[in-house]
Design an enzyme around this catalytic site. Sequence first.
Site, PDB file in Angstrom:
ATOM      1  N   TYR A  87      -4.143 -11.933   9.065  1.00 23.00           N
ATOM      2  CA  TYR A  87      -4.344 -11.531  10.456  1.00 23.00           C
ATOM      3  C   TYR A  87      -4.972 -12.588  11.326  1.00 23.00           C
ATOM      4  O   TYR A  87      -5.094 -12.402  12.532  1.00 23.00           O
ATOM      5  CB  TYR A  87      -5.170 -10.223  10.488  1.00 23.00           C
ATOM      6  CG  TYR A  87      -4.501  -9.196   9.610  1.00 23.00           C
ATOM      7  CD1 TYR A  87      -3.366  -8.523  10.058  1.00 23.00           C
ATOM      8  CD2 TYR A  87      -4.925  -8.977   8.295  1.00 23.00           C
ATOM      9  CE1 TYR A  87      -2.688  -7.642   9.234  1.00 23.00           C
ATOM     10  CE2 TYR A  87      -4.258  -8.095   7.463  1.00 23.00           C
ATOM     11  CZ  TYR A  87      -3.133  -7.436   7.936  1.00 23.00           C
ATOM     12  OH  TYR A  87      -2.450  -6.581   7.125  1.00 23.00           O
TER      13      TYR A  87
ATOM     14  N   HIS B 273      -6.337  -7.177  -0.074  1.00 25.08           N
ATOM     15  CA  HIS B 273      -6.437  -5.731  -0.310  1.00 25.08           C
ATOM     16  C   HIS B 273      -5.753  -5.359  -1.622  1.00 25.08           C
ATOM     17  O   HIS B 273      -4.797  -6.017  -2.035  1.00 25.08           O
ATOM     18  CB  HIS B 273      -5.774  -4.956   0.841  1.00 25.08           C
ATOM     19  CG  HIS B 273      -6.387  -5.218   2.179  1.00 25.08           C
ATOM     20  ND1 HIS B 273      -5.880  -6.177   3.045  1.00 25.08           N
ATOM     21  CD2 HIS B 273      -7.467  -4.667   2.789  1.00 25.08           C
ATOM     22  CE1 HIS B 273      -6.632  -6.188   4.150  1.00 25.08           C
ATOM     23  NE2 HIS B 273      -7.600  -5.289   4.012  1.00 25.08           N
TER      24      HIS B 273
ATOM     25  N   ASP C  15      -4.549 -12.688   4.070  1.00 28.18           N
ATOM     26  CA  ASP C  15      -5.867 -12.254   4.549  1.00 28.18           C
ATOM     27  C   ASP C  15      -6.958 -12.673   3.567  1.00 28.18           C
ATOM     28  O   ASP C  15      -8.135 -12.413   3.776  1.00 28.18           O
ATOM     29  CB  ASP C  15      -5.893 -10.734   4.811  1.00 28.18           C
ATOM     30  CG  ASP C  15      -5.108  -9.940   3.793  1.00 28.18           C
ATOM     31  OD1 ASP C  15      -4.839 -10.472   2.696  1.00 28.18           O
ATOM     32  OD2 ASP C  15      -4.751  -8.774   4.084  1.00 28.18           O
TER      33      ASP C  15
ATOM     34  N   HIS D  37       0.816  -1.232   0.000  1.00 30.09           N
ATOM     35  CA  HIS D  37       0.000   0.000   0.000  1.00 30.09           C
ATOM     36  C   HIS D  37       0.839   1.268   0.000  1.00 30.09           C
ATOM     37  O   HIS D  37       0.315   2.351  -0.232  1.00 30.09           O
ATOM     38  CB  HIS D  37      -0.903   0.049   1.240  1.00 30.09           C
ATOM     39  CG  HIS D  37      -1.898  -1.059   1.310  1.00 30.09           C
ATOM     40  ND1 HIS D  37      -2.800  -1.295   0.307  1.00 30.09           N
ATOM     41  CD2 HIS D  37      -2.128  -2.009   2.257  1.00 30.09           C
ATOM     42  CE1 HIS D  37      -3.557  -2.345   0.631  1.00 30.09           C
ATOM     43  NE2 HIS D  37      -3.154  -2.804   1.815  1.00 30.09           N
TER      44      HIS D  37
END
Length: 672
Positions: A309, A178, A269, A139
Amino acid sequence: MNLDTKTALIYDEEMTQYKLLWVDPACKIEVPERLTVSYEALMKTGLADRCVSVPVREAIDEDILLVHSEDYLEAVKQTPYMTLEDLQEFTLQYGDVYFHPNIYHCAKLAAGATLQLVDSVMTGKVRNGMALVRPPGHHSMCSAANGFCVFNNVSIAAKYAKQKYGIKRILIVDWDVHHGQGVQYCFEEDPSVLYFSWHRYEHQKFWPNLRESDYDTVGKAMGAGFNINVPWNKVGLENSDYLSVFIHMLLPVAYEFCPELVFVCAGFDTAIGDPEGEMCATPDVFAHLTHLLMNLANGKVCAVLEGGYNLKSLPQSVCETVQTLLGDPLPQPANLTGPCKSALESLHCVRATHRNYWSCLKHAADLPSNELSTKRVKLAEDENPVEKNEEEKEAKEIVWPDPLKRTSPSVRTAVVVPEGITCPEGCQLFCPSEDPDPNLIKQLQESLGRDTDDLTTLSTLIALMDQMEKNRIRSGLALVRDVSMTMNCIVQHAASSSCNRILIVFLGDEVVKNITEDGKTMLVHLSSNSLESEMTKYYIPVCLKKGCSDVSGLIHAVLSLLLPLGYEFDPGLVLLVQTPDCGVSENTWQQLTGLLQALAQGHTLVLMKESDQTSVAPTVSSLLGTPAPSLGPLSAPGSDDVEVLERLRLKLQRDWKLLQTTVSEIKCDDDG
Ligand code: XS6
Ligand code: ZN
């Protein structure tokens, strides 16, 4: 063992030495234990010991400046000297990230670990590897930290690999849940870096809520087509959804692109139980995702940890990935049911969008008519996101079975060769431990009659298959007098015994018969014969214009038909057969052999004609796990071939759901 067959593992406990120092619900999941549990699992399973442990290093300014601005680097450099208050304030200018006095040091180690991985792979010290790092990277942007990321580890490493090793084509596969918008921005105008990311999107309602995460953002200028976004608009996606996008989107494009190096933004994730992703794919799916990339770029795969996570599914997924990099047999893919409607819609849209850029997708269907971009705007206007509160999320405890142990049989590859032919290096000559069952001999005699040589070979082969079924031998190769006859006998034997399902992949123009419709055997017949009228659910004749000699046509057939059929059929054994005149090139054959080992826990039995001795060494090499040589950037498959393949796919997708690539086709099916 040769170093160049090895797997690097890069980890340093130092990267656990920072954490969130204040209360922030958005950041509390990013904990040091993410790394410790992952590494401990690798130790406990013995996987860590099988890897080459490569030390980390700190990335230097020059490395970091490959991606980040001087101003940003200077700002981050100040953070070790900040007070808690200053850190909190510094953090506020960025989204969903936190700083700590030690995070700058760790961020340099995370980027440096990734560079160490690149160096190890590029210098041939290892074949592939994984870096377990914190903070993650995908990110972070030129001048901004974001989403727990400080420096963009993989982007820095890709630029470094281009600069230091002169690499012309890099593939970055971001399987984190993500969107790695930092990677997208870094390479959006760069056609030498193909960035593929799938991500939870929910029509822009999921973080980071960017318009440019949708499927219609394809890259800019020269880089148009080299950015592939697959937005997931539903949670709860399963293994089938991930595999179908890999098979029908990523792999065809990746083979056409022909990378020299592959990075994986390996976030977990996307696995079941993750509080961020809320997906339902099981950890073993990462073994398959990893394997499917391992025949690209001569096996040069660098996996770098991003998110993940759930402290149970994260280490399991890391282990599945590393174990696959090490070359262990793949787990049997569990209950693949075909993609769900929402995933299919995403696949449909991304294929439609990218058909302008990739010749392997030229034939892809138009965008669905219920224009999704309008739907997106509408959704954004009408609905207010219903945020589940945190307690509610944690309340529903998700459970899933532990992944099965993946044990390597003590014999990797056994061969059955006629007398006088030497056993290829790395293989073991197969000798049946027991005399053949008299009933079997009788049965074989009935179908063969005459030749006692054939009889002996066949009973030996059946004994070999039995050993593979008992998982004492992983794969096999047999040189026989008559491949078609041998294959037919094996099929007959399978029908009358209680052995596992067999997927037969037959390359060549000889006529094959005896395929039963009892679901025990599936035959995919790749040839230049037009036998389409004889197609059934389990007999799939694929007529390619130039038979198996055209690389693009064959690879296209393998990816669009064979692989999805194979995954859904889920055989216990793959029988891979080539006739001497089938025309397949050595490299394509090796790619096929390599890819098929995703199925049946690597139980592949190759049948070739005894005169076909030049094919033995390359086949054995693939069975032993050597990555297949690259095929070079692929040209467009011929339009005749595409037409045939599409027609077959449309006919078969009623029975085999993993063949689907569009939503509308499903609708037709439902209509009858
Ligand atoms: C809390 C929302 C938190 C932060 C997402 C950061 C994602 C980091 C990651 N309900 N949003 N990237 O895993 O791959
Ligand atoms: Zn993530």
